[in-house]
Each structure stands twice: as C-alpha cells, then as structure tokens.
Motif scaffolding. Structure first.
Motif, short mmCIF file in Angstrom:
data_model
loop_
_atom_site.label_atom_id
_atom_site.label_comp_id
_atom_site.label_asym_id
_atom_site.label_seq_id
_atom_site.Cartn_x
_atom_site.Cartn_y
_atom_site.Cartn_z
N MET B 1 0.84 -1.20 0.00
CA MET B 1 0.00 0.00 0.00
C MET B 1 0.88 1.25 0.00
O MET B 1 1.88 1.31 0.69
N GLU B 2 0.44 2.25 -0.75
CA GLU B 2 1.27 3.44 -0.91
C GLU B 2 1.42 4.28 0.36
O GLU B 2 2.35 5.06 0.47
N ASN B 3 0.49 4.12 1.31
CA ASN B 3 0.58 4.93 2.52
C ASN B 3 1.09 4.14 3.73
O ASN B 3 0.96 4.58 4.86
N GLU B 4 1.64 2.96 3.49
CA GLU B 4 2.14 2.14 4.59
C GLU B 4 3.63 2.34 4.82
O GLU B 4 4.41 2.47 3.87
N LEU B 5 4.00 2.35 6.09
CA LEU B 5 5.41 2.42 6.46
C LEU B 5 5.70 1.32 7.48
O LEU B 5 4.84 0.99 8.30
N VAL B 6 6.90 0.77 7.41
CA VAL B 6 7.31 -0.22 8.40
C VAL B 6 8.26 0.46 9.38
O VAL B 6 9.22 1.12 8.98
N VAL B 7 7.94 0.33 10.66
CA VAL B 7 8.79 0.94 11.69
C VAL B 7 9.14 -0.12 12.73
O VAL B 7 8.37 -1.07 12.95
N TYR B 15 6.49 -2.99 13.04
CA TYR B 15 5.08 -2.67 12.92
C TYR B 15 4.82 -2.00 11.57
O TYR B 15 5.66 -1.25 11.08
N THR B 16 3.67 -2.30 11.01
CA THR B 16 3.27 -1.58 9.79
C THR B 16 2.22 -0.55 10.18
O THR B 16 1.21 -0.88 10.80
N ILE B 17 2.51 0.69 9.83
CA ILE B 17 1.53 1.75 10.12
C ILE B 17 0.93 2.27 8.82
O ILE B 17 1.57 2.19 7.76
N LYS B 18 -0.28 2.76 8.90
CA LYS B 18 -0.90 3.41 7.75
C LYS B 18 -0.94 4.91 8.02
O LYS B 18 -1.59 5.35 8.98
N VAL B 19 -0.25 5.64 7.20
CA VAL B 19 -0.14 7.09 7.41
C VAL B 19 -1.42 7.79 6.95
O VAL B 19 -1.88 7.60 5.84
N ILE B 20 -1.98 8.58 7.86
CA ILE B 20 -3.15 9.39 7.50
C ILE B 20 -2.70 10.73 6.94
O ILE B 20 -3.18 11.20 5.92
N ASP B 21 -1.72 11.33 7.60
CA ASP B 21 -1.24 12.63 7.12
C ASP B 21 0.08 12.99 7.80
O ASP B 21 0.38 12.47 8.87
N ILE B 22 0.83 13.84 7.13
CA ILE B 22 2.04 14.43 7.70
C ILE B 22 1.83 15.93 7.65
O ILE B 22 1.49 16.46 6.59
N PHE B 23 1.99 16.60 8.76
CA PHE B 23 1.58 18.01 8.77
C PHE B 23 2.37 18.82 9.80
O PHE B 23 3.06 18.25 10.66
N THR B 24 2.27 20.13 9.65
CA THR B 24 2.88 21.03 10.63
C THR B 24 1.74 21.76 11.35
O THR B 24 0.60 21.80 10.85
N VAL B 25 2.07 22.33 12.48
CA VAL B 25 1.04 22.99 13.29
C VAL B 25 1.55 24.37 13.71
O VAL B 25 2.70 24.52 14.13
N GLU B 26 0.67 25.36 13.55
CA GLU B 26 1.02 26.71 13.96
C GLU B 26 1.34 26.74 15.45
O GLU B 26 0.63 26.13 16.27
N ILE B 34 3.01 13.41 12.46
CA ILE B 34 2.51 12.35 11.58
C ILE B 34 1.33 11.68 12.28
O ILE B 34 1.40 11.35 13.47
N ALA B 35 0.23 11.54 11.55
CA ALA B 35 -0.96 10.84 12.07
C ALA B 35 -1.04 9.51 11.35
O ALA B 35 -0.85 9.43 10.13
N TYR B 36 -1.30 8.45 12.11
CA TYR B 36 -1.29 7.12 11.51
C TYR B 36 -2.16 6.16 12.32
O TYR B 36 -2.58 6.48 13.44
N THR B 37 -2.38 4.99 11.76
CA THR B 37 -3.15 3.98 12.49
C THR B 37 -2.45 2.62 12.36
O THR B 37 -1.65 2.41 11.45
N PHE B 38 -2.78 1.76 13.29
CA PHE B 38 -2.43 0.34 13.17
C PHE B 38 -3.70 -0.43 12.80
O PHE B 38 -3.73 -1.64 12.89
#
Lengths: 153, 86
Positions: B1-7, B15-26, B34-38
């Motif tokens: 899957m294109e949004n999966e990362l192994v950490v 663990y394989t995580i599914k990335v929801i988003d990578i973002f910065t915050v004011e 990074i927001a992700y799920t298992f």
C-alpha cells in the motif's frame, strides 16, 4: 454584455484551465472561444450557440436540443460546464470551487505520497510511548471523539 | 500500500503503520507531525489513530511520542480540523 456574464466567462476560463478531462489542444480551443465571446460588444445568442456547439463534444448536444432563441445566457454558461464533462447540477461557482479544491488536493496528495515514498527508503523507529485518539473508520472524522490516555507499545 | 510504512519498536518488533497525514502545526514551527493507524478497531465504526512527532535524518526517521499534553491538544485539534476539511 452584462458584467455577470463576463464574470461567468472568466470563471469558465479558470474551469477550463483546471479541467482534467481535456488535453492542452482542447483547452486551447475552448479558451479561444470564450475569449472571442468576451471581446464581443453584444450577445448574439445564435452565434454564441454556433460557436459553443462547434466544440466537438456531441454527447451534450442532445441536452440542449432547443431553438437558439430559447436559450438564456445562464444556459449557455451551463452548457459550457456540461461540455467540460461536469455534472449539470453544479453551479458555475461551486464547480469552480470544486475544481480549485480538487486541484489543491491533488497537489497536496502528490506531495504527501512523495514524502511517504522518501520515508519508505529510510529506517523507521517508533517510540514506546505514543498518544492516540479515536476516529471513525471512514472520512468525516468528528471532533467529539474521546482522547485516550498515552499508551505503551 | 502506498501509505504504509514499516517501523521498528524498541523491542525490535516491526510494525506496519498506515499514514493518514504528515503536517505542521502553527505554534510549533520546528516540528513535523505524523498521524497514523495500526487499524486497531475501537468498535464497528471507529479505529484508534496516533499522532507523533516525526523526526527525520538523512538515513532514518523516528516517530516520537508527544509528551506535552498541551501540545498534543493543539496538534490533535489541528489534525481534526484538517480531516474535517477533506
């Protein structure tokens, strides 16, 4: 020519430039026609229809199979929107907003996937203590979800 | 899957995580999140999502826990706002 119509034509130009359904040549042809409309001092409905129907997207011709004099200016604008393969129920404003947003999201998604691809090529570590929240499985996450305490993995 | 990362966890387990988003915050200009799920289900409709600090070097990256509760609150709200806009 009334200002609203000119404004609509300007919006149409933007819609055409954002459209994913047309190649560069098709976009050029439609933009030329819109430009020609903008430069006219008065509106000749028949001529407008002739110009617009010259665009070779016959699928939508049947929808506007009416006499030229029964078509209003807004119909003409809607017709162009239809020719761009957009849903007829959209107004020109929300069509433009939709495409602007879509375009921005495409760009954002492309950057996001590139970013993930870059991370895939590196060694990843995850700390023991991570904070979590609860979200619906589908899109449309709601704010009322309960935050759970930090967890240990 | 294109949004999966192994950490790898500190216990060595991958663990394989599914990335929801990578973002910065004011308010936290030097950090990236990074927001992700298992894909851990909470119930039929909900899953657990994690938000971590993403620390990246030329060769590695790490998902660090957000230790400051106030920071997590701001980041979480920013994440929900972004998701709401989608």
């Amino acid at each position: 020519m009334n200002e609203n119509f000119l404004s609509d034509l300007s919006k149409l130009e933007r819609i055409v430039s954002l459209s994913l359904d047309m190649d560069a040549k098709q976009k050029g042809e439609v933009l030329d026609r819109i430009n020609a409309l903008k430069s006219k001092s008065g509106i000749d409905i028949s001529e407008l229809i002739d110009r617009l129907t010259n665009i070779n997207i016959s699928t939508y011709n049947a929808i506007f199979d009416k006499k030229a004099d029964k078509l209003t200016k807004s119909n003409i604008v809607n017709y162009v929107v239809l020719m761009l393969n957009l849903k007829g129920s959209r107004t020109i404003d929300n069509t433009l907003a939709f495409l602007e947003n879509f375009n921005a999201n495409i760009h954002k998604r492309s950057s996001y996937l590139q970013r993930i691809q870059g991370l895939k090529e590196k060694k990843g570590l995850i700390g023991v203590r991570q904070r979590s929240c609860v979200v619906p499985k589908k899109n449309g996450f709601e704010k009322r979800r309960v935050e759970v305490e930090p967890v240990f993995r | 899957m294109e949004n999966e990362l192994v950490v790898s966890g500190e216990n060595g387990i991958k663990y394989t995580i599914k990335v929801i988003d990578i973002f910065t915050v004011e308010g936290y200009p030097d950090k990236e999140y990074i927001a992700y799920t298992f894909e851990e289900p909470i119930d039929e409709e909900n899953i657990k999502a994690y938000i971590s600090i993403l620390k990246e070097t030329e060769t590695d990256f790490a998902l660090l826990g957000i230790s400051d509760k106030e920071e997590f609150e701001v980041v979480k709200n920013s994440f929900f706002n972004m998701v709401d806009e989608k």
